[in-house]
Design an enzyme around this catalytic site. Structure first.
Site, PDB file in Angstrom:
ATOM      1  N   SER A  64       1.732 -86.218  12.633  1.00  0.00           N
ATOM      2  CA  SER A  64       1.032 -85.099  13.426  1.00  0.00           C
ATOM      3  C   SER A  64      -0.252 -84.801  13.157  1.00  0.00           C
ATOM      4  O   SER A  64      -0.954 -84.712  11.895  1.00  0.00           O
ATOM      5  CB  SER A  64       1.887 -84.010  13.545  1.00  0.00           C
TER       6      SER A  64
HETATM    7  N1  SAH Z   1       6.744 -84.057  10.794  1.00  0.00           N
HETATM    8  C1  SAH Z   1       6.328 -85.251  10.941  1.00  0.00           C
HETATM    9  C2  SAH Z   1       6.126 -85.919  12.336  1.00  0.00           C
HETATM   10  C3  SAH Z   1       6.615 -87.289  12.596  1.00  0.00           C
HETATM   11  S1  SAH Z   1       6.587 -87.726  14.369  1.00  0.00           S
HETATM   12  C4  SAH Z   1       5.079 -85.261   9.935  1.00  0.00           C
HETATM   13  O1  SAH Z   1       4.370 -84.572   9.718  1.00  0.00           O
HETATM   14  O2  SAH Z   1       4.706 -86.624   9.639  1.00  0.00           O
HETATM   15  C5  SAH Z   1       8.187 -87.187  14.672  1.00  0.00           C
HETATM   16  C6  SAH Z   1       9.225 -87.709  13.829  1.00  0.00           C
HETATM   17  O3  SAH Z   1      10.431 -87.388  14.483  1.00  0.00           O
HETATM   18  C7  SAH Z   1       9.569 -89.297  13.629  1.00  0.00           C
HETATM   19  O4  SAH Z   1       9.263 -89.530  12.439  1.00  0.00           O
HETATM   20  C8  SAH Z   1      10.796 -89.615  14.640  1.00  0.00           C
HETATM   21  O5  SAH Z   1      11.552 -90.720  13.801  1.00  0.00           O
HETATM   22  C9  SAH Z   1      11.372 -88.307  14.314  1.00  0.00           C
HETATM   23  N2  SAH Z   1      12.620 -88.148  15.203  1.00  0.00           N
HETATM   24  C10 SAH Z   1      12.553 -88.710  16.607  1.00  0.00           C
HETATM   25  N3  SAH Z   1      13.603 -88.384  17.138  1.00  0.00           N
HETATM   26  C11 SAH Z   1      14.434 -87.572  16.437  1.00  0.00           C
HETATM   27  C12 SAH Z   1      15.905 -87.071  16.185  1.00  0.00           C
HETATM   28  N4  SAH Z   1      16.684 -87.120  17.593  1.00  0.00           N
HETATM   29  N5  SAH Z   1      16.269 -86.615  15.145  1.00  0.00           N
HETATM   30  C13 SAH Z   1      15.453 -86.487  13.856  1.00  0.00           C
HETATM   31  N6  SAH Z   1      14.301 -86.845  14.006  1.00  0.00           N
HETATM   32  C14 SAH Z   1      13.783 -87.474  15.139  1.00  0.00           C
END
Ligand code: SAH
Length: 213
Positions: free
Chosen positions: A64
């Site tokens: 993010s």
């Molecule tokens: N907090 C992370 C943001 C990653 S983007 C960071 O700082 O890097 C969002 C993340 O949510 C991705 O890694 C994706 O695989 C995950 N995601 C998507 N759907 C999900 C679900 N149903 N349960 C858990 N994680 C999920």
């Protein structure tokens, strides 16, 4: 894994950008000033780590944008020792911010590859979340509920009921809600059945997905 004075200088500039954009919480700014974001990104993108931008990580996901991380962290109002659930561990950067804020962090990731990689990486870096879980964030993590804070780091087409029900009284759920564009939304649990809702404008996230792969 190297963190140099040059990186520290760039981090300070990033913090100044976040302050100009309206982030005020001192503990959040201190966490961003401290965490080596470049180490959370694939090496090709290292040079971009301290720009206020989202970037690709493994499994078609993104780390993010720092402003978004700061904004969500500020809305959560994390206190020392608070139990916080994160949905979407991803690169682990937001997880690290929550650890720096003193939270007891529980985090869920649905991509096996990211779950494994980030678990190893966070421990190498010295971060100790209470529990990293491979699974579906739509269900929350009932086992350790209730949570003082729940943060969703992917765009949710709707608000999953289990997340509301796993919130402690006075607990805060920070969740971007919407399909193509998301409205950053804060729910505060006032009683067993009453939730206060606040909205904070548009953000763009990768989608919260329902089917595991
Ligand atoms: N907090 C992370 C943001 C990653 S983007 C960071 O700082 O890097 C969002 C993340 O949510 C991705 O890694 C994706 O695989 C995950 N995601 C998507 N759907 C999900 C679900 N149903 N349960 C858990 N994680 C999920």
């Amino acid at each position: 894994m190297k963190d140099t004075l040059r990186h520290a200088g760039k981090r300070k500039q990033l913090v100044d950008v976040l302050i100009r954009k309206g982030i005020k919480n001192k503990a959040v700014l201190a966490a961003i000033n401290k965490i080596p974001r470049h180490l959370f990104m694939d090496s090709g993108f290292e040079d971009h780590a301290y720009q206020d931008k989202a970037f690709p990580i493994a499994a078609d996901q993104t780390i993010s944008q720092p402003y978004t991380v700061a904004f969500q962290s500020e809305l959560l109002e994390v206190g020392n020792g608070d139990r916080v659930l994160e949905i979407g561990t991803g690169s682990g950067y937001q997880t690290a911010v929550l650890c720096e804020l003193g939270a007891k962090v529980y985090s869920i990731e649905r991509q096996k590859e990211l779950f494994k990689k980030t678990k190893l990486f966070l421990s190498k870096l010295g971060y100790r979340p209470k529990h990293l879980s491979f699974g579906d964030g739509y269900k929350g993590l009932e086992e350790y509920a209730p949570y003082k804070g729940i943060i969703v780091t992917a765009g949710a087409p709707y608000v999953p009921k289990p997340l509301l029900s796993q919130l402690a009284i006075n607990g805060r759920l920070v969740i971007p809600v919407g399909e193509d564009v998301q409205i950053m939304t804060l729910f505060i649990r006032k009683t067993e059945t009453q939730f206060e809702k606040h909205e904070f404008g548009e953000f763009r996230f990768v989608p919260l997905l329902e089917d595991k792969n």
